[in-house]
Design a protein around this motif. Structure first.
Motif, PDB file in Angstrom:
ATOM      1  N   ASP A   1       0.733  -8.500   3.034  1.00  0.00           N
ATOM      2  CA  ASP A   1       0.959  -7.069   2.876  1.00  0.00           C
ATOM      3  C   ASP A   1       2.425  -6.706   3.090  1.00  0.00           C
ATOM      4  O   ASP A   1       3.084  -7.197   4.013  1.00  0.00           O
ATOM      5  CB  ASP A   1       0.095  -6.277   3.862  1.00  0.00           C
ATOM      6  CG  ASP A   1      -1.378  -6.360   3.526  1.00  0.00           C
ATOM      7  OD1 ASP A   1      -1.722  -6.188   2.344  1.00  0.00           O
ATOM      8  OD2 ASP A   1      -2.188  -6.604   4.449  1.00  0.00           O
TER       9      ASP A   1
ATOM     10  N   PHE B   1      -1.176   1.958  -4.471  1.00  0.00           N
ATOM     11  CA  PHE B   1      -0.274   0.883  -4.069  1.00  0.00           C
ATOM     12  C   PHE B   1       1.005   0.985  -4.866  1.00  0.00           C
ATOM     13  O   PHE B   1       1.019   1.406  -6.019  1.00  0.00           O
ATOM     14  CB  PHE B   1      -0.912  -0.500  -4.215  1.00  0.00           C
ATOM     15  CG  PHE B   1      -1.415  -0.850  -5.598  1.00  0.00           C
ATOM     16  CD1 PHE B   1      -0.658  -1.619  -6.470  1.00  0.00           C
ATOM     17  CD2 PHE B   1      -2.673  -0.442  -6.027  1.00  0.00           C
ATOM     18  CE1 PHE B   1      -1.121  -1.960  -7.729  1.00  0.00           C
ATOM     19  CE2 PHE B   1      -3.159  -0.782  -7.278  1.00  0.00           C
ATOM     20  CZ  PHE B   1      -2.379  -1.547  -8.141  1.00  0.00           C
TER      21      PHE B   1
ATOM     22  N   PRO C   1       0.819  -1.222   0.000  1.00  0.00           N
ATOM     23  CA  PRO C   1       0.000   0.000   0.000  1.00  0.00           C
ATOM     24  C   PRO C   1       0.846   1.262   0.000  1.00  0.00           C
ATOM     25  O   PRO C   1       1.952   1.291   0.554  1.00  0.00           O
ATOM     26  CB  PRO C   1      -0.794  -0.128   1.307  1.00  0.00           C
ATOM     27  CG  PRO C   1       0.103  -0.928   2.203  1.00  0.00           C
ATOM     28  CD  PRO C   1       0.819  -1.902   1.307  1.00  0.00           C
ATOM     29  N   ALA C   2       0.334   2.289  -0.643  1.00  0.00           N
ATOM     30  CA  ALA C   2       0.972   3.604  -0.637  1.00  0.00           C
ATOM     31  C   ALA C   2       0.205   4.536   0.277  1.00  0.00           C
ATOM     32  O   ALA C   2      -1.001   4.366   0.500  1.00  0.00           O
ATOM     33  CB  ALA C   2       1.021   4.179  -2.049  1.00  0.00           C
ATOM     34  N   GLU C   3       0.877   5.531   0.816  1.00  0.00           N
ATOM     35  CA  GLU C   3       0.250   6.434   1.777  1.00  0.00           C
ATOM     36  C   GLU C   3      -0.889   7.241   1.166  1.00  0.00           C
ATOM     37  O   GLU C   3      -1.783   7.693   1.878  1.00  0.00           O
ATOM     38  CB  GLU C   3       1.298   7.374   2.382  1.00  0.00           C
ATOM     39  CG  GLU C   3       2.268   6.684   3.323  1.00  0.00           C
ATOM     40  CD  GLU C   3       3.165   7.666   4.056  1.00  0.00           C
ATOM     41  OE1 GLU C   3       2.946   8.895   3.900  1.00  0.00           O
ATOM     42  OE2 GLU C   3       4.065   7.214   4.773  1.00  0.00           O
TER      43      GLU C   3
ATOM     44  N   ARG D   1       3.823  -0.075   4.183  1.00  0.00           N
ATOM     45  CA  ARG D   1       3.258   1.093   3.514  1.00  0.00           C
ATOM     46  C   ARG D   1       4.380   2.079   3.208  1.00  0.00           C
ATOM     47  O   ARG D   1       5.197   2.404   4.072  1.00  0.00           O
ATOM     48  CB  ARG D   1       2.225   1.747   4.420  1.00  0.00           C
ATOM     49  CG  ARG D   1       1.455   2.905   3.782  1.00  0.00           C
ATOM     50  CD  ARG D   1       0.442   3.475   4.775  1.00  0.00           C
ATOM     51  NE  ARG D   1      -0.482   2.429   5.217  1.00  0.00           N
ATOM     52  CZ  ARG D   1      -1.601   2.111   4.579  1.00  0.00           C
ATOM     53  NH1 ARG D   1      -1.942   2.771   3.479  1.00  0.00           N
ATOM     54  NH2 ARG D   1      -2.383   1.153   5.044  1.00  0.00           N
TER      55      ARG D   1
ATOM     56  N   ARG E   1       5.603   5.834   1.097  1.00  0.00           N
ATOM     57  CA  ARG E   1       5.195   7.126   0.529  1.00  0.00           C
ATOM     58  C   ARG E   1       5.804   7.252  -0.860  1.00  0.00           C
ATOM     59  O   ARG E   1       7.011   7.065  -1.031  1.00  0.00           O
ATOM     60  CB  ARG E   1       5.679   8.259   1.423  1.00  0.00           C
ATOM     61  CG  ARG E   1       5.249   9.654   0.971  1.00  0.00           C
ATOM     62  CD  ARG E   1       5.565  10.657   2.059  1.00  0.00           C
ATOM     63  NE  ARG E   1       5.087  11.991   1.736  1.00  0.00           N
ATOM     64  CZ  ARG E   1       5.040  12.997   2.604  1.00  0.00           C
ATOM     65  NH1 ARG E   1       5.446  12.799   3.852  1.00  0.00           N
ATOM     66  NH2 ARG E   1       4.591  14.178   2.246  1.00  0.00           N
TER      67      ARG E   1
END
Length: 259
Positions: free
Chosen positions: A168, A128, A122-124, A171, A173
């Motif tokens: 997962d 993703f 996941p991206a912030e 995460r 940025r």
């Protein structure tokens, strides 16, 4: 289990990449940062054990491309179609990332599908940055709305809904804005991206918005350890702040903006 590592990227040309960095950066400077991010990404992939390494590229490769990569042209269509096509070209487990997370490391990219069917990074911003499939199926990506704050959630639900066991990844940025650039450079201070940003001048603090730069300078050339020539944006008459199209970027969506 052998894995194919895919990098989906756009040739770092002024006015075509990292348009959300302009302003405060000029198109040439934004292209410099995009190239540096791509350099760091490709170096990390090159240092990661893999059966095959593939650059899925919009544009032409340049001196920034290291040895050991196959280059495949991106297909036409939306981002979901281009990602689907990238996986369709794989005949075994594959992990795909983009060029917007230069802080990525070989440790993050070393995956094992022995006890899972998919990896999701996941991206912030709600998108993703990584997607891995033990058995690549293009239909898992087609129709997922890209470039929204819910892109990642929709994509992950698609994986789970298909009965896949999802693991997962951390995460991360990705680099969209000047504030993002400052934060990501701080997370990986030894990389080409951080060095390029340092040469250009830090222009924003995380969460603080744009901070006026003390000196813009005249030229917008690429850092010496990268490829020269991005100052051509001004020579081509592209004005600072011009937006000629969104970044393709990695695999993440954007808040209300295209790639």
């Amino acid at each position: 289990m052998s894995v194919t590592l895919l990098v989906i990227a756009k040739e770092p040309r002024p006015g075509r990449v990292k348009t959300r960095l302009t302003p405060p950066f000029t198109p040439g400077e934004a292209a410099t940062l995009a190239e540096a991010a791509l350099v760091d990404t490709l170096r990390a992939v090159a240092a990661t054990p893999a059966q095959r390494r593939v650059l899925v590229l919009d544009g032409a490769p340049g001196p920034w491309l290291p040895a050991g990569f196959d280059v495949v042209r991106q297909c036409a269509g939306g981002l979901d179609e281009r990602l689907a096509a990238a996986f369709a070209g794989c005949d075994g487990p594959a992990l795909l990332i983009g060029m917007d997370t230069p802080q990525v490391t070989p440790a993050l990219l070393t995956v094992d599908f022995a006890d899972c069917d998919a990896y999701f990074g996941p991206a912030e911003d709600g998108g993703f940055w990584a997607l891995g499939l033990a058995e690549p199926d293009p239909e898992l990506l087609r129709g997922v709305p890209m470039s929204t704050s819910t892109t990642g959630a929709v994509q992950r639900r698609r994986l789970v809904g298909a009965g896949l066991r999802v693991r997962d990844l951390p995460r991360l940025r990705d680099v969209d804005t000047a504030a993002d650039a400052t934060a990501v450079a701080a997370a990986a201070p030894g990389g080409a991206f951080a060095k390029a940003l340092d040469r250009l001048g830090t222009v924003a603090a995380p969460g603080a918005g744009h901070v006026p730069r003390s000196a813009r300078g005249g030229a917008t050339g690429t850092p010496s350890d990268l490829v020269a020539g991005h100052g051509a944006a001004r020579a081509a008459g592209i004005p600072p702040g011009a937006r000629t199209g969104g970044d393709i970027g990695p695999v993440a969506g954007r808040r209300g903006a295209g790639r």
